[in-house]
Design an enzyme around this catalytic site. Structure first.
Site, PDB file in Angstrom:
ATOM      1  CG  HIS A  60      28.547  34.709   4.426  1.00 32.71           C
ATOM      2  ND1 HIS A  60      29.583  35.139   3.625  1.00 32.71           N
ATOM      3  CD2 HIS A  60      29.136  34.125   5.497  1.00 32.71           C
ATOM      4  CE1 HIS A  60      30.748  34.819   4.186  1.00 32.71           C
ATOM      5  NE2 HIS A  60      30.493  34.211   5.326  1.00 32.71           N
ATOM      6  CG  HIS A  62      29.601  33.457   9.807  1.00 34.70           C
ATOM      7  ND1 HIS A  62      29.675  32.090   9.742  1.00 34.70           N
ATOM      8  CD2 HIS A  62      30.289  33.916   8.734  1.00 34.70           C
ATOM      9  CE1 HIS A  62      30.383  31.741   8.680  1.00 34.70           C
ATOM     10  NE2 HIS A  62      30.758  32.834   8.056  1.00 34.70           N
ATOM     11  CE1 TYR A 124      35.211  29.375   9.111  1.00 33.43           C
ATOM     12  CE2 TYR A 124      33.002  29.944   9.820  1.00 33.43           C
ATOM     13  CZ  TYR A 124      33.899  29.630   8.820  1.00 33.43           C
ATOM     14  OH  TYR A 124      33.469  29.575   7.513  1.00 33.43           O
ATOM     15  CD  GLN A 128      34.688  33.050   7.183  1.00 32.20           C
ATOM     16  OE1 GLN A 128      33.918  33.520   6.368  1.00 32.20           O
ATOM     17  NE2 GLN A 128      35.678  32.258   6.847  1.00 32.20           N
TER      18      GLN A 128
END
Length: 136
Positions: A60, A62, A124, A128
């Site tokens: 994924h 971000h 955050y 990650q």
């Protein structure tokens, strides 16, 4: 973050956006991961979207971005995903399935980020990225 401006407006429209490759394949490693990051940056600049912080993880992406108010979030994400998929396939044709020009899955996650949340979101995303680096 300071306010941005267009010809007749000032704005601070920031969003945390997350999207995934088709079938949530864990494909973004090595050269592809580097290229995806570079391509997303290029497409965002072309569309007037400012990346504040971003991380490309194996399954994924971000992005903490600023999108001008003349562009809706859905339009911005659609442009980013659509144009980046074509550019990724140009560089990595092995990821193009016969007759299928989809690299990204449909949909995305989005949340607005106010000044209160900005540091939390940046932290955050960084965590990650660091956790992923430690796992691989």
């Amino acid at each position: 973050m300071d306010n941005n401006s267009l010809a007749h407006s000032r704005y601070n429209c920031t969003y945390h956006i997350v999207f995934i490759p088709k079938y949530r394949r864990k494909v973004m490693f090595g050269e592809l991961r580097k290229d995806v990051g570079e391509i997303l940056g290029k497409v965002c600049r072309m569309e007037g979207v400012t990346i504040i912080k971003a991380a490309t993880l194996p399954d994924h992406v971000h992005m903490y971005v600023s999108i001008p108010p003349k562009l809706s979030v859905s339009k911005a994400v659609g442009l980013i995903k659509g144009k980046s998929a074509l550019m990724i396939f140009d560089r990595h044709p092995e990821y193009r399935e016969k007759g299928n020009r989809h690299f990204w899955a449909r949909g995305y996650y989005c949340e607005t980020v106010g000044n209160v949340n900005e540091e939390t979101i940046k932290k955050y995303i960084q965590e990650q990225y660091e956790r992923d680096r430690m796992e691989h």
